[in-house]
Design an enzyme around this catalytic site. Structure first.
Site, PDB file in Angstrom:
ATOM      1  N   ALA A  30       0.851  -1.273   0.078  1.00 40.20           N
ATOM      2  CA  ALA A  30       0.260   0.164   0.165  1.00 40.20           C
ATOM      3  C   ALA A  30       0.746   1.396   0.002  1.00 40.20           C
ATOM      4  O   ALA A  30       0.420   2.221  -0.754  1.00 40.20           O
ATOM      5  CB  ALA A  30      -0.913  -0.111   1.161  1.00 40.20           C
ATOM      6  N   CYS A 145       2.273   6.803  11.357  1.00 40.31           N
ATOM      7  CA  CYS A 145       1.470   7.784  10.526  1.00 40.31           C
ATOM      8  C   CYS A 145       0.721   8.986  11.373  1.00 40.31           C
ATOM      9  O   CYS A 145       0.701  10.008  11.107  1.00 40.31           O
ATOM     10  CB  CYS A 145       0.575   6.939   9.921  1.00 40.31           C
ATOM     11  SG  CYS A 145      -0.186   5.432  10.610  1.00 40.31           S
ATOM     12  N   HIS A 259      -6.328   9.288   8.148  1.00 42.74           N
ATOM     13  CA  HIS A 259      -6.402   9.046   9.692  1.00 42.74           C
ATOM     14  C   HIS A 259      -7.010  10.471  10.104  1.00 42.74           C
ATOM     15  O   HIS A 259      -6.899  11.465   9.861  1.00 42.74           O
ATOM     16  CB  HIS A 259      -5.227   8.954  10.285  1.00 42.74           C
ATOM     17  CG  HIS A 259      -4.719   7.387  10.183  1.00 42.74           C
ATOM     18  ND1 HIS A 259      -5.391   6.512   9.478  1.00 42.74           N
ATOM     19  CD2 HIS A 259      -3.595   6.874  10.521  1.00 42.74           C
ATOM     20  CE1 HIS A 259      -4.591   5.527   9.517  1.00 42.74           C
ATOM     21  NE2 HIS A 259      -3.344   5.965  10.280  1.00 42.74           N
TER      22      HIS A 259
END
Ligand code: A2P
Length: 353
Positions: A30, A145, A259
């Site tokens: 990904a 992240c 997110h």
């Protein structure tokens, strides 16, 4: 702790070429796919690009700047002649192959958590602590992240008013668990809409129309999972605030790749929402989305595919009567600023000026 990188003396003194040979480890994943996209989209200068993955993918091709590049199996010989190696194939492979890449003379930008807390590996978000890169010994770590996205929003505030405490709740997309989790979200949702059952294989709970505590391993003693522990430690390290108290709850939500995080930020003095908004508006890598009249604030649908971190819902946190706490809602693309884009920004900073 220090990892033994065994970086050869000639690699330490070797100048980074203006047109480097670049390798991507985990090119089919990904994040790997986004690394190709970021190199291309940000016009990163590349002499040649080597795409590395497992034997399963060897021989397949991926497009880069209009050319088909054949994927090679990752081996110990993969890094001969490589100047910059972008790793995104998980901690285990980073631990094994990053030192091999460094010995071959490459500088590694590692997206895994393998080295993020090692004292001789800088952990870098270029908008926040680019200066830390200078001390690298062959490996630079790309943060978790959530930590990457949150610190972009927090750093300009902290530069003006010292942050004393953070409390955050996250809304994390499937992409953080890899391409297979994104596919599970698509398949589980399609099955639910068709009235069919779907046996989840990647994530630990049904994912369609559901959310759950982050799937990282839970510490039964503390009640915190590995994701939460990483975000706390890495946020402190990137911001240079080693003792910052951080409260956190990480949740996996049925969103593909961006997110969100609700963050309560306590300062050492009263900070007005107007001042915070002005600081954020003039900071790099941020787009303020804070339209109270239209109830328009950061959303995954608007952050996905975007390089900027979206920040909004900037208001005084009424949970702190002293007025020293602000509440924010922040959304960023997990695969871009949370991973590939940040890694490519680090690689850009390695290039000769
Ligand atoms: P492959 O597609 O050949 O399995 P994600 O984080 O999206 O799950 O992606 C993981 C990445 O790591 C993929 O590119 C995957 O390649 C790669 N990978 C997994 N196992 C290995 C391995 N043993 N050697 C090299 N690359 C690997």
């Amino acid at each position: 702790m220090l990892i033994d990188l065994d970086r050869p003396a000639e690699a330490q003194s070797r100048a980074m070429p203006a047109l480097p040979v670049v390798a991507i480890v985990g090119a089919t994943g990904a994040v790997g796919v986004e690394l190709l996209g970021c190199l291309e989209g940000r016009n990163f200068p590349v002499k040649s690009l080597r795409l590395l993955a497992s034997a399963r993918s060897a021989g397949k091709q991926m497009a880069f700047r209009g050319q088909q590049i054949t994927i090679e199996e990752l081996t110990e010989a993969s890094f001969d002649g490589v100047d910059i190696a972008l790793f995104s194939a998980g901690s285990g492979l980073s631990k094994k192959f990053a030192p091999i890449a460094v010995r071959a003379g490459a500088v590694v930008v590692d997206n895994s958590s393998a080295f993020r807390m090692e004292a001789n590996v800088p952990l870098v978000v270029p908008e926040v602590n680019a200066g830390a890169m200078a001390a690298h010994q062959g490996v630079i770590a790309n943060p978790n992240c959530v930590a990457a996205i949150a610190t972009v929003a927090l750093a300009p505030l902290n530069a003006a008013h010292r942050i004393k405490r953070l409390s955050m709740a996250t809304y994390q997309a499937a992409s953080g668990a890899g391409a297979a989790a994104m596919e599970e979200l698509r398949l589980a949702t399609a099955a639910a809409l068709a009235g069919e059952t779907y046996d989840h294989k990647v994530l630990p709970h049904p994912y369609a129309f559901n959310f759950f505590s982050h799937n990282a391993e839970m510490d039964p003693e503390t009640g915190y999972n590995g994701e939460e522990t990483k975000v706390v430690a890495e946020t402190r390290r990137i911001m240079g605030l080693p003792d910052l108290p951080v409260g956190i709850t990480c949740i996996r939500v049925p969103i593909l790749r961006a997110h969100g995080m609700a963050i309560s930020v306590e300062f050492d003095e009263v900070v007005s929402p107007e001042e915070a908004r002005a600081l954020l508006e003039s900071a790099p890598g941020i787009r303020v989305v804070d339209d109270r009249a239209r109830n328009h604030f950061p959303m995954p649908s608007e952050a996905s595919g975007q390089e900027d971190v979206l920040v909004g819902r900037i208001r005084t946190d009424i949970g702190d009567p002293s007025g020293r706490t602000l509440a924010l809602f922040v959304v960023g693309d997990q695969l871009l600023k949370g991973a590939a884009q940040n890694a490519v920004q680090i690689a850009e900073a390695l290039l000769p000026r």
